[in-house]
Design an enzyme around this catalytic site. Structure first.
Site, mmCIF file in Angstrom:
data_model
loop_
_atom_site.group_PDB
_atom_site.id
_atom_site.type_symbol
_atom_site.label_atom_id
_atom_site.label_comp_id
_atom_site.label_asym_id
_atom_site.label_seq_id
_atom_site.Cartn_x
_atom_site.Cartn_y
_atom_site.Cartn_z
ATOM 1 N N ARG A 98 28.734 -47.109 59.076
ATOM 2 C CA ARG A 98 29.434 -46.662 57.729
ATOM 3 C C ARG A 98 28.372 -45.433 57.378
ATOM 4 O O ARG A 98 27.326 -45.069 57.482
ATOM 5 C CB ARG A 98 29.356 -47.492 56.823
ATOM 6 C CG ARG A 98 28.205 -48.232 56.207
ATOM 7 C CD ARG A 98 27.500 -47.268 55.130
ATOM 8 N NE ARG A 98 26.677 -48.115 54.372
ATOM 9 C CZ ARG A 98 25.675 -47.487 54.056
ATOM 10 N NH1 ARG A 98 25.286 -46.229 53.906
ATOM 11 N NH2 ARG A 98 24.611 -48.218 53.234
ATOM 12 N N ARG A 147 33.266 -45.109 51.282
ATOM 13 C CA ARG A 147 32.351 -45.409 52.526
ATOM 14 C C ARG A 147 33.374 -45.563 53.695
ATOM 15 O O ARG A 147 34.532 -46.029 53.542
ATOM 16 C CB ARG A 147 32.085 -46.995 52.352
ATOM 17 C CG ARG A 147 31.080 -47.029 51.210
ATOM 18 C CD ARG A 147 29.568 -46.483 51.889
ATOM 19 N NE ARG A 147 28.426 -46.408 50.711
ATOM 20 C CZ ARG A 147 27.650 -47.343 50.518
ATOM 21 N NH1 ARG A 147 27.555 -48.504 51.074
ATOM 22 N NH2 ARG A 147 26.575 -47.273 49.659
ATOM 23 N N GLU A 153 24.160 -56.834 51.927
ATOM 24 C CA GLU A 153 22.682 -56.979 51.258
ATOM 25 C C GLU A 153 22.584 -57.990 50.428
ATOM 26 O O GLU A 153 23.376 -58.343 49.562
ATOM 27 C CB GLU A 153 22.642 -55.508 50.392
ATOM 28 C CG GLU A 153 21.315 -55.188 49.850
ATOM 29 C CD GLU A 153 21.607 -53.677 49.412
ATOM 30 O OE1 GLU A 153 22.414 -52.876 49.417
ATOM 31 O OE2 GLU A 153 20.312 -53.204 49.746
#
Ligand code: ADP
Ligand code: CIR
Length: 348
Positions: free
Chosen positions: A118, A221, A306
């Site tokens: 990405r 994104r 994350e």
């Protein structure tokens, strides 16, 4: 902050391991505390995430391209620490997939479950998500979704606004790794969850190999992903999409910092190239695992993104460097590191 409340050096970061705490001493705080960008982004906005979350790794966000100048005495140090990139360096870009040396590492699909690359993009002269207004955010959604709806061939797809999606559909897409979840406490404190879920959404082609998130941590994104380990095919599709979008939308970019992103870790290429990979043996040898990932400039994440954990020995392995290296180098870092990880896993 109430007008009468004084903005003082944040005690919460004392003892924190974040880069904010490492570099924001009291003198620097005094130097920057009354500074603002033309969009009104101030030091309090910039550091709030790290102040509210002392367990941050970084702890700062930008509000616009100018933030990186106005708060340079703080941001430059963080950027140097994270990227090893100093204020006189120039960023470089290379989106030519022919320059990538990446024959399939795992054609029997024993290790690599899926590959995803990405990049982040933000539109020139529109504030970043941390301080964007509702109207500006909706305008970004309109510009980007209309542009994407004009795409043809293997990039042809549909746009799904989040505020029009059922809870079941969004849960399903999140679980399958296609869609973002509502921002965590780090993004919340940075202002990135305001007006949730208005102005947010996802565009994707039928096979869900080309996807664009609109107005999450960054305005765009741009994502290319597929099952298995054909890293080159994923990169090729991404570069095609980037070139098309760049021919229609002017993104925020400069020769020093490359593509401008809200988190300084994403500057430069704004690229994260990752695999979900099964490494059950190496995963049990923390020191050795980390030694290899450090050598190849890689980051280890859990499989739900994350701040998530690994499950069943599956890890998200991605490039850590994004600034001062080209896109081809980011993917090459990931490829070379994954090759070394597979070699070691086989030996064990
Ligand atoms: P970002 O890539 O934007 O930094 P996250 O770490 O939050 O954000 O990951 C976003 C989503 O992408 C998560 O659902 C994560 O599991 C998924 N993802 C990341 N890498 C891969 C991959 N190689 N294959 C499948 N899904 C992936
Ligand atoms: C933190 O400081 O921990 C969060 N704001 C997330 C930083 C981005 N992390 C990263 O490594 N890409």
């Amino acid at each position: 902050m109430a007008i009468s409340e004084k903005f003082e050096y944040p005690k919460s970061i004392e003892g924190s391991a974040s880069l904010l705490a490492k570099f924001l001493n009291k003198a620097l705080f005094e130097e920057l505390k009354n500074k603002k960008t033309a969009n009104g982004f101030d030091l309090k906005n910039a550091i709030n995430s790290g102040v509210k979350n002392p367990d941050s790794g970084i702890g700062v966000y930008a509000g616009d391209e100018e933030s990186y100048d106005v708060f340079a005495p703080l941001f430059d140090k963080i950027i140097y620490d994270y990227h090893g990139f100093s204020k006189n360096d120039k960023h470089k870009t290379d989106l030519n997939a022919d320059h990538l040396d990446a024959p399939n590492l795992d054609s029997e699909n024993k290790f690599i479950i899926s590959t995803r690359i990405r990049v982040a993009r933000n539109i020139k002269n529109i504030p970043l998500g941390t301080i964007i207004s509702k109207e500006q955010r909706n305008n970004v959604e309109k510009i980007v979704s209309e542009t994407l709806l004009s795409f043809d061939g293997k990039l042809k797809g549909k746009y799904y606004p989040l505020n029009n999606m059922s809870a079941e559909d969004s849960e399903q897409l999140i679980k399958a790794h296609f869609l973002f979840k509502e921002g965590d406490r780090f993004l919340e404190a940075a202002g990135l969850n305001r007006d949730w879920a208005d102005g947010r959404g996802i565009f994707h082609n039928e096979e869900k190999t080309f996807l664009v998130w609109i107005n999450e941590e960054d305005q765009l994104r741009i994502i290319s992903m597929q099952q298995g380990g054909n890293i080159k095919a994923v990169f090729e599709r991404l570069t095609l999409a980037i070139k098309l979008l760049e021919s229609k939308i002017d993104f925020s970019y400069n020769n020093h910092l490359g593509y401008i992103s809200s988190c300084p870790t994403n500057l430069g290429t704004a690229m994260r190239a990752s695999v979900h990979i099964k490494l059950p043996k190496l995963g049990n040898r923390d020191t050795e695992f980390k030694q290899i990932t450090d050598t190849y400039h890689l980051q280890i994440r859990g499989i739900h993104g994350e701040h998530s954990q690994s499950e069943s020995g599956v890890y998200d392995i991605s490039n850590k460097r994004r600034l001062g290296v080209t896109e081809v180098q980011c993917v090459q870092d990931m490829y070379d590191g994954v090759k070394a990880l597979i070699k070691r896993e086989k030996e064990l």
